[in-house]
Design a protein around this motif. Structure first.
Motif, short mmCIF file in Angstrom:
data_model
loop_
_atom_site.label_atom_id
_atom_site.label_comp_id
_atom_site.label_asym_id
_atom_site.label_seq_id
_atom_site.Cartn_x
_atom_site.Cartn_y
_atom_site.Cartn_z
N ARG A 55 0.85 -1.22 0.02
CA ARG A 55 -0.11 -0.08 -0.21
C ARG A 55 0.85 1.21 -0.25
O ARG A 55 0.75 2.37 -0.98
CB ARG A 55 -0.81 -0.08 1.04
N LYS B 110 0.97 3.92 -3.04
CA LYS B 110 0.71 5.33 -2.97
C LYS B 110 1.87 6.38 -3.02
O LYS B 110 1.66 7.14 -3.88
CB LYS B 110 0.32 5.46 -1.10
N PRO C 122 2.49 5.47 -7.72
CA PRO C 122 1.43 5.13 -8.34
C PRO C 122 1.47 4.53 -9.82
O PRO C 122 0.69 3.73 -10.37
CB PRO C 122 0.46 6.22 -8.32
#
Lengths: 98, 410
Positions: free
Chosen positions: A61, A65, A68
């Protein structure tokens, strides 16, 4: 070679039991980066660690983030086995190792 | 994340709370009256099945993944196991308290079917993983002994109904208790300790040879005990089983010291620290009881000694270990469920935010002290000490389990 931003991002992923980030714990064995991919080879402090899904999910994650446009691959390995000697001095101090 | 461990662990905590509420209401008179009375059976089964075994099932469903690094064979069977075991247990407890033989037979059978479903599911899980080490052996043999304890319990019920004879009942009764306490709880706790303690002490490079010795001795002691109760029934054969078990307990404690020596984390948390103290206390008291028995040639199965040993083993070791480990297992489960997908985000709580270390430490300290006083009461055969210390013990237990339950509000 890889961007220092990758390691900085990984420092936000903490082992919630040890309260030390995974970079200082020495869980990251290898980081590879190219134009389209980031590949992480890492381990955990004990085989079958109950926090397995949470920590690996956290790595995915946070890198997704921060980067991307890149595909993130996390390879969890048990060999070579993690040893406490891999911890940074900060981590050792945090755990009362000294 | 599976909700199965939650179901068992929360039910076990409710069972623990209920046990102490009933114990307070009856002021522990069932201990003074003897354990082989209907109220004694009710309390013992509520404690052993409703608390110890229920929570142990939850821990197995949570930790089997960790030990085997593979998933449970069929999770749906886990829910069937939960339903059968819980319904069966409720009916069984009703049967004990009301003396209703039909309820005992029906619900006892349902409980046993639940245990058999669990055994079947675990056998497939373990065989499918194709792994073998001391920890897996401990878990496997403890489950085998649980299933055998359930089968001997069923046979005891059949013996009641058909009346093969009193001597067979005594043999089955002893075997049932020995398999359930020493076999099921003993090997499960020692085996899980070999995984839990290094994990929380962050111990590495420690020698593991003593794990094997402990496990062999513990298993041999279970087998000798079963042979004693079913066939030999001599004082020497029972003492041989007890001394073998004592040897296993001593070596187990030496191994725990080895693990602690190789630690890389100074503070493993209050629950783990108290399990270590609980293990050492248990070993010292067990040595004292067995030595006293050997020197004075006393009978370990006489009324006072039997109650003393039962309290020492079930309350001061089995239950105390479960309480200590619950201070890690419950926060881990809840944290993973609630915050597991927030790793890497700012202000995500860590494990120590889930449970107050200070209160957990004090709670376990109070439980240890009050349970020691009850043991003194049993030793001097004082119903008043047992009642007052038992009351204090139960209040401390209720406070501690409420603290653990408070984790679910975090």
């Amino acid at each position: 070679m890889y961007s220092p931003r990758i390691e900085d991002a990984l420092r936000h992923v903490y082992d919630p039991e040890l309260e030390v980030n995974i970079v200082d714990l020495g869980l990251i064995y290898d980081i590879e980066e190219d134009e389209h991919n980031i590949h992480i080879r890492m381990t955990l402090t004990t085989p079958g660690c109950p926090l397995h899904d949470s920590i690996i999910g956290g790595v995915y994650r946070i890198l997704q983030k921060e980067f991307p446009d890149k595909e993130i691959n996390v390879d969890l390995v048990w060999e070579p086995r993690w040893t406490p000697e891999r911890m940074s001095d900060e981590a050792k101090e945090r755990l009362g190792f000294f | 994340m599976s909700r199965l461990p939650f179901l068992f662990i929360v039910s076990g905590m409710i069972g623990f709370f209920l046990f102490h509420m009933f114990a307070i209401v009856h002021l522990y008179t069932w201990i003074s009256q003897g354990l082989r009375e209907p109220t004694g059976w009710f309390h013992i089964h509520l404690f052993v099945l409703g608390w110890g075994t229920m929570l142990a099932f939850g821990a197995i469903y949570q930790l089997m993944n960790v030990i085997l690094q593979s998933k449970i064979y069929k999770e749906s069977l886990g829910y069937v196991h939960y339903a059968l075991f819980t319904i069966g247990l409720f009916g069984l407890l009703y049967g004990f308290i009301s003396g209703h033989v039909g309820a005992l037979a029906t619900f006892g059978t349902i409980t046993i079917i639940g245990i058999l479903v669990f055994g079947w599911n675990m056998a497939h899980t373990i065989l499918r993983s194709k792994q073998w080490n001391v920890i897996i052996f401990c878990a496997t043999s403890s489950i085998v002994f649980l299933v055998l304890a359930a089968i001997t319990g069923l046979t005891m019920g059949l013996n009641f109904a058909i009346v093969f004879g009193n001597s067979l009942h005594s043999s089955l009764f002893g075997t049932h208790i020995w398999l359930g306490t020493v076999g099921w709880f003993g090997l499960l706790i020692t085996g899980f300790s070999y995984k839990m303690l290094p994990m929380f002490y962050l111990a590495h490079h420690y020698p593991t040879k003593l794990q094997l010795f402990t496990t062999i001795l513990w298993t041999v002691s279970v087998i000798i005990g079963v042979v004693h109760f079913l066939i030999l029934q001599q004082q020497w054969s029972f003492m041989l089983a007890v001394v073998t078990l004592l040897l296993a307990i001593v070596i187990y404690n030496i191994h725990l010291l080895q693990i602690r020596k190789y630690k890389h984390k100074k503070n493993p948390g209050p629950g783990i620290r108290w399990t270590m103290i609980g293990n050492f206390t248990f070993a010292i008291l067990a040595i004292l009881v067995v030595t006293h028995t050997l020197i004075f040639n006393a009978d370990l199965l006489n009324f006072i000694t039997l109650r003393l040993v039962t309290w020492l083993y079930l309350i001061m070791w089995v239950s105390f270990m479960i309480l200590g480990y619950a201070s890690k297992i419950v926060p881990f489960l809840w944290w993973t469920y609630k915050y597991g997908n927030r790793v890497g985000q700012k202000n995500t709580p860590v494990m120590s935010d889930m449970l107050s270390e200070r209160w957990a430490f004090l709670g376990l300290a109070a439980i240890m002290v009050t349970s020691l006083v009850v043991m003194v009461g049993i030793s001097v055969n004082s119903p008043s000490i047992i009642a007052y210390a038992g009351l204090a013990y139960s209040l401390c237990c209720i406070a501690y389990i409420s603290l653990i339950a408070y984790v679910f509000t975090k």
